[in-house]
Structures are given as structure tokens and as C-alpha cells.
Write a protein that holds these residues in place. Sequence first.
Motif, PDB file in Angstrom:
ATOM      1  N   ASP A  82       5.310  13.528 -12.096  1.00  0.00           N
ATOM      2  CA  ASP A  82       6.110  13.424 -13.381  1.00  0.00           C
ATOM      3  C   ASP A  82       5.098  13.714 -14.591  1.00  0.00           C
ATOM      4  OD1 ASP A  82       8.374  12.392 -12.263  1.00  0.00           O
ATOM      5  OD2 ASP A  82       7.619  10.298 -12.317  1.00  0.00           O
ATOM      6  N   LEU A  83       3.947  13.544 -14.513  1.00  0.00           N
ATOM      7  CA  LEU A  83       3.270  14.011 -15.806  1.00  0.00           C
ATOM      8  C   LEU A  83       2.863  15.552 -15.785  1.00  0.00           C
ATOM      9  CD1 LEU A  83      -0.002  11.144 -15.622  1.00  0.00           C
ATOM     10  CD2 LEU A  83       1.775  11.539 -17.412  1.00  0.00           C
ATOM     11  N   GLU A  84       3.017  16.220 -14.499  1.00  0.00           N
ATOM     12  CA  GLU A  84       2.864  17.526 -14.601  1.00  0.00           C
ATOM     13  C   GLU A  84       4.174  18.173 -15.239  1.00  0.00           C
ATOM     14  OE1 GLU A  84       2.505  18.822 -10.782  1.00  0.00           O
ATOM     15  OE2 GLU A  84       0.239  17.863 -10.429  1.00  0.00           O
ATOM     16  N   LEU A  85       5.356  17.657 -14.979  1.00  0.00           N
ATOM     17  CA  LEU A  85       6.627  17.918 -15.704  1.00  0.00           C
ATOM     18  C   LEU A  85       6.834  17.368 -17.002  1.00  0.00           C
ATOM     19  CD1 LEU A  85       8.924  17.390 -12.289  1.00  0.00           C
ATOM     20  CD2 LEU A  85       7.967  19.505 -13.263  1.00  0.00           C
ATOM     21  N   ASN A  86       5.723  16.607 -17.458  1.00  0.00           N
ATOM     22  CA  ASN A  86       5.819  15.957 -18.901  1.00  0.00           C
ATOM     23  C   ASN A  86       7.008  15.206 -19.214  1.00  0.00           C
ATOM     24  OD1 ASN A  86       3.900  17.435 -20.170  1.00  0.00           O
ATOM     25  ND2 ASN A  86       5.178  19.352 -20.112  1.00  0.00           N
ATOM     26  N   ASP A  87       7.394  14.443 -18.006  1.00  0.00           N
ATOM     27  CA  ASP A  87       8.737  13.365 -17.872  1.00  0.00           C
ATOM     28  C   ASP A  87       7.727  12.093 -18.223  1.00  0.00           C
ATOM     29  OD1 ASP A  87      10.510  11.676 -17.407  1.00  0.00           O
ATOM     30  OD2 ASP A  87      11.036  12.581 -15.422  1.00  0.00           O
TER      31      ASP A  87
ATOM     32  N   TYR B  21       7.405   4.439 -16.005  1.00  0.00           N
ATOM     33  CA  TYR B  21       8.132   3.632 -14.977  1.00  0.00           C
ATOM     34  C   TYR B  21       7.267   3.329 -13.966  1.00  0.00           C
ATOM     35  CZ  TYR B  21      11.530   2.659 -11.239  1.00  0.00           C
ATOM     36  OH  TYR B  21      12.155   1.913 -10.272  1.00  0.00           O
ATOM     37  N   ASP B  22       6.834   4.570 -13.417  1.00  0.00           N
ATOM     38  CA  ASP B  22       5.674   4.514 -12.258  1.00  0.00           C
ATOM     39  C   ASP B  22       4.568   3.570 -12.429  1.00  0.00           C
ATOM     40  OD1 ASP B  22       7.574   6.757 -11.348  1.00  0.00           O
ATOM     41  OD2 ASP B  22       6.296   8.092 -12.065  1.00  0.00           O
ATOM     42  N   LEU B  23       3.971   3.860 -13.696  1.00  0.00           N
ATOM     43  CA  LEU B  23       2.696   3.034 -14.057  1.00  0.00           C
ATOM     44  C   LEU B  23       3.064   1.336 -14.111  1.00  0.00           C
ATOM     45  CD1 LEU B  23       1.351   5.293 -16.877  1.00  0.00           C
ATOM     46  CD2 LEU B  23       0.103   4.760 -14.694  1.00  0.00           C
ATOM     47  N   ARG B  24       4.232   1.270 -14.408  1.00  0.00           N
ATOM     48  CA  ARG B  24       4.619  -0.249 -14.442  1.00  0.00           C
ATOM     49  C   ARG B  24       4.743  -0.939 -12.942  1.00  0.00           C
ATOM     50  NH1 ARG B  24      10.395  -2.746 -15.897  1.00  0.00           N
ATOM     51  NH2 ARG B  24      10.033  -4.930 -15.451  1.00  0.00           N
ATOM     52  N   LEU B  25       5.376  -0.098 -12.243  1.00  0.00           N
ATOM     53  CA  LEU B  25       5.486  -0.327 -10.818  1.00  0.00           C
ATOM     54  C   LEU B  25       4.047  -0.674  -9.985  1.00  0.00           C
ATOM     55  CD1 LEU B  25       8.707   1.269  -9.623  1.00  0.00           C
ATOM     56  CD2 LEU B  25       8.160  -1.033  -9.756  1.00  0.00           C
TER      57      LEU B  25
ATOM     58  N   PRO C 244       0.715  -1.279   0.013  1.00  0.00           N
ATOM     59  CA  PRO C 244       0.097  -0.101   0.102  1.00  0.00           C
ATOM     60  C   PRO C 244       0.796   1.285  -0.189  1.00  0.00           C
ATOM     61  CG  PRO C 244      -0.882  -1.564   1.360  1.00  0.00           C
ATOM     62  CD  PRO C 244       0.510  -2.177   1.150  1.00  0.00           C
ATOM     63  N   SER C 245       1.834   1.453   0.858  1.00  0.00           N
ATOM     64  CA  SER C 245       2.853   2.571   0.885  1.00  0.00           C
ATOM     65  C   SER C 245       3.623   2.684  -0.502  1.00  0.00           C
ATOM     66  CB  SER C 245       3.815   2.289   1.952  1.00  0.00           C
ATOM     67  OG  SER C 245       4.778   1.351   1.736  1.00  0.00           O
ATOM     68  N   GLY C 246       4.037   1.517  -1.102  1.00  0.00           N
ATOM     69  CA  GLY C 246       4.488   1.772  -2.357  1.00  0.00           C
ATOM     70  C   GLY C 246       3.508   2.343  -3.375  1.00  0.00           C
ATOM     71  N   ILE C 247       2.311   1.941  -3.568  1.00  0.00           N
ATOM     72  CA  ILE C 247       1.097   2.355  -4.416  1.00  0.00           C
ATOM     73  C   ILE C 247       1.029   3.893  -4.085  1.00  0.00           C
ATOM     74  CG2 ILE C 247      -1.314   2.375  -4.949  1.00  0.00           C
ATOM     75  CD1 ILE C 247      -1.233  -0.797  -4.418  1.00  0.00           C
ATOM     76  N   ASN C 248       0.990   4.231  -2.657  1.00  0.00           N
ATOM     77  CA  ASN C 248       0.753   5.527  -2.550  1.00  0.00           C
ATOM     78  C   ASN C 248       1.771   6.684  -2.924  1.00  0.00           C
ATOM     79  OD1 ASN C 248      -0.582   7.988  -0.990  1.00  0.00           O
ATOM     80  ND2 ASN C 248       1.150   7.899   0.361  1.00  0.00           N
ATOM     81  N   PHE C 249       3.063   6.115  -2.978  1.00  0.00           N
ATOM     82  CA  PHE C 249       4.189   6.902  -3.335  1.00  0.00           C
ATOM     83  C   PHE C 249       4.222   6.992  -4.669  1.00  0.00           C
ATOM     84  CE2 PHE C 249       8.483   7.069  -4.973  1.00  0.00           C
ATOM     85  CZ  PHE C 249       9.065   8.083  -4.301  1.00  0.00           C
ATOM     86  N   PHE C 250       4.232   5.898  -5.513  1.00  0.00           N
ATOM     87  CA  PHE C 250       4.289   5.983  -6.887  1.00  0.00           C
ATOM     88  C   PHE C 250       3.081   6.537  -7.647  1.00  0.00           C
ATOM     89  CE2 PHE C 250       7.795   3.180  -6.552  1.00  0.00           C
ATOM     90  CZ  PHE C 250       8.688   3.649  -7.131  1.00  0.00           C
ATOM     91  N   THR C 251       1.703   6.694  -6.957  1.00  0.00           N
ATOM     92  CA  THR C 251       0.629   7.374  -7.451  1.00  0.00           C
ATOM     93  C   THR C 251       1.039   8.855  -7.532  1.00  0.00           C
ATOM     94  OG1 THR C 251      -0.861   5.596  -6.856  1.00  0.00           O
ATOM     95  CG2 THR C 251      -1.660   7.933  -7.202  1.00  0.00           C
TER      96      THR C 251
END
Length: 554
Positions: free
Chosen positions: A65-70, A76-80, A52-59
Motif C-alpha cells: 500500500d505504501l508503494e502504491l501511495n495508498d 488501516y494495516d498499521l492499526r491491525l 502470526p499469520s495476520g501479522i505476516n499478511f498485513f506487514t
Amino acid sequence: MDYSKISFNPYSLIFIFLAFFLPLESLAQISSDSSRYYRKAIISPVNPNDLPSGINFFTKKKEKDLELNDTLNAIYDLRLLSIAEFKIGNNFNSENHIVEALNLIQSIPSKDTLINSRVGIYNQLGRIYRASSNHVEAIKTFERALLIANKLKDSVIILNNKANIYKDQLDYINALGIYTILHEKRLQLNDEQQLAMVVDNLGYVQSKLNLPEALPNLKKALHLRENNHDLTGLHSSNTHLSEYYLDREDTVTAIFYAEKALNLSTKINSSSFKLNSISHLMNLSNNPLIHEYKRLNDSINNAKQVAENKNAFLKYNVAEEQKKTQASILLQEIESRKRLAYQSLAFIIFLILVGSYFIYRNRYRKAKIEEIYKTETRIAKKVHDEVANDMYKVMTTLENNSGIDSKIIDELENIYTKTRDISRENSAIDLRNDFDLQLNDLLLGYKNNKVNVITRNLSKMPWNNVTEHKKSAIYRVLQELMTNMRKHSQATFVTLVFKKEGAKIQIIYRDNGVGCDLFKKNGLQHTDSRIASLNGTINFESKQGDGFKASIII
């Protein structure tokens, strides 16, 4: 403005200090360390909060990252996120993350820099297809990943997952071929976690084909995973070992490993792992109702899968569709409600079956005990009314005949005495009133000039709260112990201590006799079955020349 009322948060001061005085590279390092920490929490969870903490962090990281157009980091975030949701058991969310990642990949002109991400995403999508029992699409997706994979490590993972499909389809020969090739590459892997995965799956398939290398390989994988504290891998190893012993009808060892797997699923905090473990434990039960529940539940799950028709490539046009329409949102809501209805129905069926099972088992056990009690009483009455009375008549007749040898009359009297004792030992018991007095009379009846019998706390026990079945079992078991003492032990001293242990009663019997061979138990064969029929326990302790002890909990 009253500045005296302004409060300062020390953590805010620390953040201001970091922002102004640390170089940008240091702040980036902190973020990178956090990413590595939460990535490990998802890939190799150790604690219930890791996923759960991993999901919260990468969400949150994905949104940033999307705000920064990265886009690369967002993929990478979505895969995790997909991997974490899949481990928890949220296949629907896992699939949505994959679809979003594929959409982002389509938006990048040059895809050559995304080979590793695409390989991982296709591999994860194949795992989702496998979990949905869509084996054809799963194999196609794994093969698609293999076409672009350029690292041995990635190829091993994908081939292993492809072999898992053959394993699911019970095609153990094809699965064995792939696992064997991967095992031959073990020296090149230089990765104990991957090696354990290959060895475990190889051992599992070998066990299904009754090959002698199966058990050594399964235990080797378990050992490797224990050394690496790989909880998800240990769950797989314990499940495979349980199935190995189940196939060989060693139910005790199978249950041991199955319960270890269930404990691991709780520690990992994965619903899908826990469901698999509970399902496997159900397979170990001899109860037909539980097997019927499993059949119905599997049937419902299959129907649910058809209703959801949850297939990433069929449900979404990744190449063209960039946004979800209102219709797709409504469809998800409908599917969610269907899923909830199926789960509720399955739960209700489970409760009915479990309740029926316990009611049936309790009634059967009571009927069996009553049948045994009635049979004993009937035999005792028959022995008394027919055998003992007839024996007494013969003795009386012979005593009046002066020509009969007195030794014959003495032998007949001994037989008569034994017959009378058998009748008394199995005669009816009044279990409703003054049970403590009846039990006390029974025990003191064995007291004489040679044997002293002492009881403690007998009258203090809450006999009125004890069922008649338990009273009957206690009476008969103590009767057998005392009779055994009189016939075999040569004891001069007997103590019986009664205790209340929670909702149970404990009775400790001791004598100072000559002891006995516990393998023979000297006529106590029936005590085990009497106590076991009531889910109680009885343990014997004795050795030649050192008395006899029995501990009863009922």
C-alpha cells in the motif's frame, strides 16, 4: 536452449490464467476476501497461528500500500498490526505501528475522512499506555478519542477501556458508574461481543463491591462468549470468575477457572495472556516463595518500564519528526538489551525460588514421615516395656492367688493381648533387607483356620528401588487393613494383588466380609494421611454385605 527441460508449475499456470482472463474486479475481490479473513484472525483469533499469520499478511500489505501511495489503507494495516502485536505481548512493536500510523495521518491535508481510523488508533494507544501502567496518559488518550468518536459502538469501546483504568486503580465506584451506563445502552448495541465485554466487566466490579448481581453477570458474559467462540473474551471471563471465587476463598473453583484461562492463552498463542494466567495461578498458591517471586518480578518489571520510558508521545514528536535518527535506533538497541537482561534476571530468580521450594517441601515431607515413624516406634516400645510387662507381672501374681476370680484374670489377659498387639502393630520394621519376606510374613500372619490370605506378585515387585518411607507406609497401611479385617469384616477370604504402574506401585486389597459404612471406615482413619503424605492415593469401595475393597497407588 533445450525447451524439453523446462518444467511448468501448475500453480503458476493458475495465476497466469487469473491474471489474463479474470477481470480486475475479481482480483480485487480476492484481495478483499483475504483482508477480511486475516482481519478476523487478528480481531477474533481461534488458532495459535492466527495472530502470526495476520501479522505476516498485513506487514506485506502495508508495504504494498505504501508503494502504491495508498495512505488510507496503510493506516488501516498499521492499526491491525498494532492490535495483533499487542495481543501477542509485543507492546514495543505495537507502539511503533501506532506512531507510524500517526505520522501518516499528519501527512494527509484533510483529516475529516480519517475520523474512524484516528478513533481506533487513539484507543489502541490508550490500551498500550494502560499496559505500561501509565494511567494518566491512558485516560487523556481515551478522552481524546471520545471527542472525535461519532459512533455508539466506538464510544462504548472507549468508555469501557476508560473504566478499565479505574478498575486497575481499584476505584470500583467510578468504574461501576461507567459500566452501568454502558449496560443500560445494551439494547442499542446489537452486538453480542460488545455486550459480553460490558457485562463481564460490570460483573467483575460488582464482585469487588460484594453486590449480588456479580456472579449472574459474570456467567452471562461467559455464556455469550461461548456461543460466539470468542477466545480472547473467554480468557477474560474465566480469569474474572477465578478471581471471584478466590475472593470468596473457594480455591478449588478458582483454580478450575484459572487453568481454563491458561489453556485459552495457549490456544490464542498470546504471551501476555499466558503471563497473566500464570501470574494469577501463582496468586492461588499458598507457597510464600512463589509470592516472593511475584513481588520481585513485579518490581523488576516496574524498573524495566522506567528504564524503557516507552511513551509514544514523549519518545517521538509525531507532528514534526518523520524519520528515526541513528540515535533513536541505538537507543532501541540499548533498551532491547536492558529488557533482555531484566528478563534473564527474573528467570534466574524464578528458577532459584522454584528449586528452593521443591527442595524445602521434599525435606519437610521426609522429616515429617520420619518423625511419625519414630513416634510410633517409641510408643510401641513404651507400651511393650512398661504397660505389657507390668500387666504380665500382675497376671502372674493374681494367678498364684487362689482367692481371685478367674474371670478377672481372663479380662486382664484380654487387656494384655490387646496391649501386645498394639506394640506389635507399631514396632520397628527392618526396611533394608528382604522387605518382600517381611511383608509376606505380616500378611500370612493373619491367616488361620477361618481366614485364607492369598498374595499375587508380591515377590516380583522391585522393592530395592522403593524408598524406606514408602515401604514403611505400605507396611503400616496393609497392617491396618488386615487388622481391620480381623476385627470387623468376618471375612473368610482375602486377596492382595501387587502391580507395577510406571514409576508407581499399585496394591489392590479385597475381602469377602460383611462390608462397612465408608463414612466411618472402621479404624482406617490413618491410612489416608499416610498415603497422602507421600503424594499417593487410596480409595475404598464397600457396602453392607458385599465385602471390602481398597486400591492403593504410591
